[in-house]
Design an enzyme around this catalytic site. Sequence first.
Site, PDB file in Angstrom:
ATOM      1  N   LYS A  13       0.861  -1.183   0.000  1.00 12.05           N
ATOM      2  CA  LYS A  13       0.000   0.000   0.000  1.00 12.05           C
ATOM      3  C   LYS A  13       0.895   1.230   0.000  1.00 12.05           C
ATOM      4  O   LYS A  13       1.955   1.220   0.632  1.00 12.05           O
ATOM      5  CB  LYS A  13      -0.907   0.026   1.231  1.00 12.05           C
ATOM      6  CG  LYS A  13      -1.990  -1.042   1.233  1.00 12.05           C
ATOM      7  CD  LYS A  13      -2.912  -0.866   2.415  1.00 12.05           C
ATOM      8  CE  LYS A  13      -4.010  -1.910   2.436  1.00 12.05           C
ATOM      9  NZ  LYS A  13      -4.913  -1.729   3.599  1.00 12.05           N
ATOM     10  N   HIS A  25       0.711   5.947   3.578  1.00 14.69           N
ATOM     11  CA  HIS A  25      -0.440   6.777   3.937  1.00 14.69           C
ATOM     12  C   HIS A  25       0.012   7.953   4.800  1.00 14.69           C
ATOM     13  O   HIS A  25       0.942   7.842   5.595  1.00 14.69           O
ATOM     14  CB  HIS A  25      -1.469   5.921   4.687  1.00 14.69           C
ATOM     15  CG  HIS A  25      -2.813   6.561   4.789  1.00 14.69           C
ATOM     16  ND1 HIS A  25      -3.106   7.514   5.736  1.00 14.69           N
ATOM     17  CD2 HIS A  25      -3.943   6.394   4.052  1.00 14.69           C
ATOM     18  CE1 HIS A  25      -4.370   7.908   5.582  1.00 14.69           C
ATOM     19  NE2 HIS A  25      -4.888   7.236   4.573  1.00 14.69           N
ATOM     20  N   HIS A  64       0.810   7.721   8.506  1.00  8.27           N
ATOM     21  CA  HIS A  64       2.083   7.192   9.004  1.00  8.27           C
ATOM     22  C   HIS A  64       3.137   8.294   9.157  1.00  8.27           C
ATOM     23  O   HIS A  64       4.224   8.037   9.692  1.00  8.27           O
ATOM     24  CB  HIS A  64       2.614   6.103   8.077  1.00  8.27           C
ATOM     25  CG  HIS A  64       1.764   4.864   8.070  1.00  8.27           C
ATOM     26  ND1 HIS A  64       1.752   3.958   9.107  1.00  8.27           N
ATOM     27  CD2 HIS A  64       0.875   4.401   7.159  1.00  8.27           C
ATOM     28  CE1 HIS A  64       0.904   2.977   8.821  1.00  8.27           C
ATOM     29  NE2 HIS A  64       0.347   3.232   7.658  1.00  8.27           N
TER      30      HIS A  64
END
Length: 586
Positions: free
Chosen positions: A172, A175, A178
């Site tokens: 992924k 984001h 994070h």
Amino acid sequence: MRSAGQRGADRAGGKRRARARGGADLPPRGPVMAACAFRRSIAAQLSKVLDLPPENLIKSISAVPVSKKRHVADFQLSIASVLEKHSGDCLAQDLQLQAQKLAEKLKCDAVVSEISTGPGTVNFTINRELLAKTVLQQVLKDGSEYGIKSELFSLVPRQKAVIEFSSPNIAKKFHIGHLRSTIIGNFIANLKVALGHEVTRINYLGDWGMQFGLLGVGFQQFGDKEKLKSSPLQHLFEVYVQINKAAEDENIKKLAADFFRKLEEHDEQTLSLWKQFRGFSIEEYIRIYKRLGVHFDEYSGESFYQEKSQEVLRMLEDKGLLQKTIKGTGVVDLSEKKDLSLYSTVMRSDGTSLYITRDLAAAIDRMNKHSCDTMIYVTDKSQNSHFQHLFQILKLMGYDWAERCQHVSFGLVQGMKTRRGEVIFLEDVLDEVRSRMLQNMASAKTTKEVEDPMETAEKVGLAALIIQDFRGLLSSDYQFSWDRALQSRGDTGVFLQYTHARLHSLEQMHGNEQLTDVNASCLQEPDAISVLQHLLRYDEVLYRSSQDLQPKHIVSYLLTLCHLAAVAHKTLPVKGSAPELAQVPI
């Protein structure tokens, strides 16, 4: 900046002053920083009057924050902190009376030129020439290590620390959620290293679980090996979005479960694809971490503890801690009365492990591997309950070191949007802040030509993001504002970088000669004294941040220092001054 002119006039009223006899002799030299030498001198005199060991008094003597009123003392002793009773047991007037009585018993000397009292405090003003000479000699001597050699840290043992932070889910894109874990964990690691501790930085990746069954099936249907190599996270994100649309389809569910079962059974073809997802993800993360100035000593992950989590379940069972529910799941009773009013689920009904089981295995493995003194986890505050359960189960298992585990939690960032809309990915933020800084630099009249505008914009923009994040309490949510973050004036990262660049430019133009001594008589104006007083506080600020792991103390200190420097830049001009005066550092 420099300071030239007359010493400030002696002030009258309720205070006693004394000019140091025989010149301003320095306090004992050696590995003791300026503030420590002054605290020690004050503590020695207090010790005789209060009949207490000087060591017991040093931490009660603190540097006084700089005031806009200009004339403030340099150090103060809180009367409440040295009385046998707690301050809450004493009335304010009693504390004031005690302060006055103590002040009357003290005398000015070669170090302390003035003693006064405040609300429950005894205040000490250091001889001004001695203050300037001692502080600046210490700054010149210690350089980037100024503050960390303070005796405030003398009783703090050097430790081995393991810090887990960032921890994105592989396959992924990184984001934005994070970002906080990454920069906060990096701050804590840097602070501990600077203070002499041994630190292991661990990135504990989300690289296991049923979602990889779904992603594997998605890649088999929609994947492209060339796109996987060229833009792995973007392509895997697109695949995940596509397959997620069909996630409720029973056939897709079965295929995903089969894929993950093969993964757990170490099927060669399935495992090979998963390893590609993981490897390409880490490569792209490293590239992004490089932009952030972050590195890790270990890339770990849930997959490392798939088998070891089964060992944890056996240990829990052997210790009588694992209980089976009617549904067949395994739980650990965490309630005081052992009535299952509070419990943690550690095993699925099919006997497989859960996230917390793998965390238990990881904690035990890290302690066995690193023999660390402290283990710190940096995640958002939604995981508070998870870590409370984790530490509690470790204690029940007999691991006393669980007391030394710590969860540093943080709040959420709200309102972070690019010009295109709501932000999802960190790289979008980094590109956006660089773009906005380039625009600001191009439109600002004071911007000088730089070799690499893109790199400069990136560094200044990153400072803007970090400083806005670090200004408040970590556990607080905060509203992000591009306009506020990128202001060149005010309490921003841009202002910090601007001040640093301005001072560096002054140093290059006027302060290239190596100084061996300081003419303290040139540093007696109020604006010069304010900077010196502020420098005295740095070790206390470092100590406070080292204790509660909050960056806001250091950020606030640096912003105040920049404001003081800006004032001194106007009132104590370097340009036009004689060389011997211009080179006197502030």
